[in-house]
Design an enzyme around this catalytic site. Sequence first.
Site, PDB file in Angstrom:
ATOM      1  N   ASN A   9       0.874  -1.170   0.000  1.00  0.00           N
ATOM      2  CA  ASN A   9       0.000   0.000   0.000  1.00  0.00           C
ATOM      3  C   ASN A   9       0.915   1.225   0.000  1.00  0.00           C
ATOM      4  O   ASN A   9       1.494   1.565   1.024  1.00  0.00           O
ATOM      5  CB  ASN A   9      -0.892  -0.024   1.248  1.00  0.00           C
ATOM      6  CG  ASN A   9      -1.710   1.250   1.398  1.00  0.00           C
ATOM      7  OD1 ASN A   9      -1.754   2.084   0.480  1.00  0.00           O
ATOM      8  ND2 ASN A   9      -2.353   1.417   2.542  1.00  0.00           N
ATOM      9  N   TRP A  10       1.018   1.839  -1.151  1.00  0.00           N
ATOM     10  CA  TRP A  10       1.971   2.968  -1.274  1.00  0.00           C
ATOM     11  C   TRP A  10       1.467   4.230  -0.589  1.00  0.00           C
ATOM     12  O   TRP A  10       2.213   5.190  -0.437  1.00  0.00           O
ATOM     13  CB  TRP A  10       2.245   3.262  -2.750  1.00  0.00           C
ATOM     14  CG  TRP A  10       3.017   2.188  -3.455  1.00  0.00           C
ATOM     15  CD1 TRP A  10       3.365   0.955  -2.980  1.00  0.00           C
ATOM     16  CD2 TRP A  10       3.554   2.255  -4.786  1.00  0.00           C
ATOM     17  NE1 TRP A  10       4.075   0.257  -3.929  1.00  0.00           N
ATOM     18  CE2 TRP A  10       4.198   1.030  -5.045  1.00  0.00           C
ATOM     19  CE3 TRP A  10       3.532   3.228  -5.798  1.00  0.00           C
ATOM     20  CZ2 TRP A  10       4.839   0.756  -6.256  1.00  0.00           C
ATOM     21  CZ3 TRP A  10       4.164   2.962  -7.009  1.00  0.00           C
ATOM     22  CH2 TRP A  10       4.805   1.742  -7.234  1.00  0.00           C
ATOM     23  N   LYS A  11       0.202   4.242  -0.207  1.00  0.00           N
ATOM     24  CA  LYS A  11      -0.400   5.442   0.405  1.00  0.00           C
ATOM     25  C   LYS A  11      -0.138   6.664  -0.490  1.00  0.00           C
ATOM     26  O   LYS A  11      -0.071   6.523  -1.699  1.00  0.00           O
ATOM     27  CB  LYS A  11       0.116   5.614   1.839  1.00  0.00           C
ATOM     28  CG  LYS A  11      -0.056   4.322   2.663  1.00  0.00           C
ATOM     29  CD  LYS A  11       0.155   4.507   4.133  1.00  0.00           C
ATOM     30  CE  LYS A  11      -0.072   3.176   4.846  1.00  0.00           C
ATOM     31  NZ  LYS A  11       0.048   3.270   6.289  1.00  0.00           N
ATOM     32  N   HIS A  94      -9.452   1.540   4.866  1.00  0.00           N
ATOM     33  CA  HIS A  94      -8.176   1.680   5.580  1.00  0.00           C
ATOM     34  C   HIS A  94      -8.369   2.617   6.768  1.00  0.00           C
ATOM     35  O   HIS A  94      -9.128   3.584   6.687  1.00  0.00           O
ATOM     36  CB  HIS A  94      -7.095   2.221   4.632  1.00  0.00           C
ATOM     37  CG  HIS A  94      -5.729   2.102   5.232  1.00  0.00           C
ATOM     38  ND1 HIS A  94      -5.249   3.000   6.161  1.00  0.00           N
ATOM     39  CD2 HIS A  94      -4.766   1.164   5.085  1.00  0.00           C
ATOM     40  CE1 HIS A  94      -4.033   2.616   6.540  1.00  0.00           C
ATOM     41  NE2 HIS A  94      -3.712   1.505   5.903  1.00  0.00           N
ATOM     42  N   GLU A  96      -6.657   4.921   7.890  1.00  0.00           N
ATOM     43  CA  GLU A  96      -6.381   6.343   7.609  1.00  0.00           C
ATOM     44  C   GLU A  96      -7.584   7.004   6.934  1.00  0.00           C
ATOM     45  O   GLU A  96      -7.859   8.179   7.145  1.00  0.00           O
ATOM     46  CB  GLU A  96      -5.106   6.458   6.752  1.00  0.00           C
ATOM     47  CG  GLU A  96      -3.874   6.151   7.595  1.00  0.00           C
ATOM     48  CD  GLU A  96      -2.727   5.500   6.846  1.00  0.00           C
ATOM     49  OE1 GLU A  96      -2.709   5.542   5.604  1.00  0.00           O
ATOM     50  OE2 GLU A  96      -1.843   4.952   7.526  1.00  0.00           O
ATOM     51  N   GLU A 166      -5.287  -4.684  10.689  1.00  0.00           N
ATOM     52  CA  GLU A 166      -4.233  -3.693  10.887  1.00  0.00           C
ATOM     53  C   GLU A 166      -4.495  -2.935  12.189  1.00  0.00           C
ATOM     54  O   GLU A 166      -5.247  -1.939  12.192  1.00  0.00           O
ATOM     55  CB  GLU A 166      -4.223  -2.692   9.729  1.00  0.00           C
ATOM     56  CG  GLU A 166      -3.971  -3.307   8.372  1.00  0.00           C
ATOM     57  CD  GLU A 166      -3.386  -2.295   7.392  1.00  0.00           C
ATOM     58  OE1 GLU A 166      -2.315  -2.579   6.845  1.00  0.00           O
ATOM     59  OE2 GLU A 166      -3.977  -1.222   7.187  1.00  0.00           O
ATOM     60  N   SER A 212       3.638  -2.148  10.264  1.00  0.00           N
ATOM     61  CA  SER A 212       5.095  -2.238  10.444  1.00  0.00           C
ATOM     62  C   SER A 212       5.676  -3.602  10.058  1.00  0.00           C
ATOM     63  O   SER A 212       6.574  -4.114  10.720  1.00  0.00           O
ATOM     64  CB  SER A 212       5.481  -1.873  11.878  1.00  0.00           C
ATOM     65  OG  SER A 212       5.128  -0.518  12.149  1.00  0.00           O
ATOM     66  N   GLY A 233       2.924  -0.977   4.220  1.00  0.00           N
ATOM     67  CA  GLY A 233       3.081   0.420   3.835  1.00  0.00           C
ATOM     68  C   GLY A 233       4.537   0.730   3.533  1.00  0.00           C
ATOM     69  O   GLY A 233       5.052   0.430   2.452  1.00  0.00           O
ATOM     70  N   GLY A 234       5.213   1.317   4.512  1.00  0.00           N
ATOM     71  CA  GLY A 234       6.576   1.826   4.326  1.00  0.00           C
ATOM     72  C   GLY A 234       7.535   0.915   3.583  1.00  0.00           C
ATOM     73  O   GLY A 234       8.226   1.354   2.654  1.00  0.00           O
TER      74      GLY A 234
HETATM   75  P1  13P Z   1       3.233   0.392   7.588  1.00  0.00           P
HETATM   76  O1  13P Z   1       3.711  -0.915   6.985  1.00  0.00           O
HETATM   77  O2  13P Z   1       3.974   1.579   7.069  1.00  0.00           O
HETATM   78  O3  13P Z   1       3.162   0.316   9.083  1.00  0.00           O
HETATM   79  O4  13P Z   1       1.714   0.599   7.079  1.00  0.00           O
HETATM   80  C1  13P Z   1       0.804  -0.418   7.255  1.00  0.00           C
HETATM   81  C2  13P Z   1      -0.433  -0.078   6.505  1.00  0.00           C
HETATM   82  O5  13P Z   1      -1.173   0.810   6.901  1.00  0.00           O
HETATM   83  C3  13P Z   1      -0.713  -0.809   5.270  1.00  0.00           C
HETATM   84  O6  13P Z   1      -1.984  -0.537   4.799  1.00  0.00           O
END
Ligand code: 13P
Length: 248
Positions: A9-11, A94, A96, A166, A212, A233-234
Site C-alpha cells: 500500500n503505497w499510500k 483503511h 487512515e 491492521e 510495520s 506500507g513503508g
Molecule cells: P506500515 O507498513 O507503514 O506500518 O503501514 C501499514 C499499513 O497501513 C498498510 O496498509
Amino acid sequence: MRIPLIAGNWKMNKTVTDAIELVNEIKDVANNTDVEVVVCTPFISLVGVSEILKDSNVKLGAQNMHWEESGAYTGEISPTMLKDIGVDYVIIGHSERRQYFNETDETVNKKIKSAFIHGLNPIVCVGETLEQRESGIQREIVKNQILKGIDGVEEKYLKNIVIAYEPIWAIGTGKTASSEDANEMIGYIRNIIKEKYGEEISEEIRIQYGGSVKPNNVTEIMNQVEIDGALVGGASLKADDFRKLVDF
Ligand code: 13P
C-alpha cells in the site's frame, strides 16, 4: 490451500515518475513464486503502472473508490474506471480513511458490495486503536467492523474477500503486534466468518496482517498458521525491501 498475498500500500507516496521507476524494479518479483503480489498505487499512477504490469505477474490495486459507477461526485474515482484500466484489487476502509476522511462502516459496506459487482476484489481493513486495545475491547471493535462491513454481501462473492487486520497502533510506528497476538486475532476473525457464513467460506478467505511489516519480521509473521499475507506500507516503497517481503 490459501495462496499467500503480499500487497504493497503505497499510500500518498511516489510521483508518477517515481512510481514508474519503482514498478519497473519490482515487476518480476512474482515470477517463480507461489505468492500473489499486489501493488496499490495512488490513483494518478494506476494507468502508467498498469501498462508496465501487463507482462508481469504482479497485480494492480487501488487504495479507495466510490461505490457509484459515475455521476456528480467531484474528485471521486469509480469501480468502472478502475476495472477499465486493469485494476484487480481495491483497499477499502483503511484506518487512515476512517480516521481522516470520514469513512464509516456504512460506506465501507457500500464499497465492498460495489467492488464485487464490478469484478474487483476488496481488501477490507479492520483494526483497533491503542486505547481500545488497552481497554480490552479490540475483539468487539473488530467484530463490529467486519459484520457491518460485509452485511448483505452475497455469499457467492465472500470467498474472494481479503481482510487485512491492521491494529492502528502498529501502523507506521515500528511497533508490530506480536506474531502470536496477530495470529490469535486473525484466528478470531476467521471464526467470526465461520459462525456467520460457515466453515467452507471461512477456510477459503485470506486474512492478512498489516502494521510495520518489514523484511526482518515478515518470516515470523508469515509462519503463523492463520496469517495469509501482509498489507505493507513503508517497506513496500523500496524495491529491495519489497523483494525480501515477497521472498519471506
Ligand atoms: P506500515 O507498513 O507503514 O506500518 O503501514 C501499514 C499499513 O497501513 C498498510 O496498509
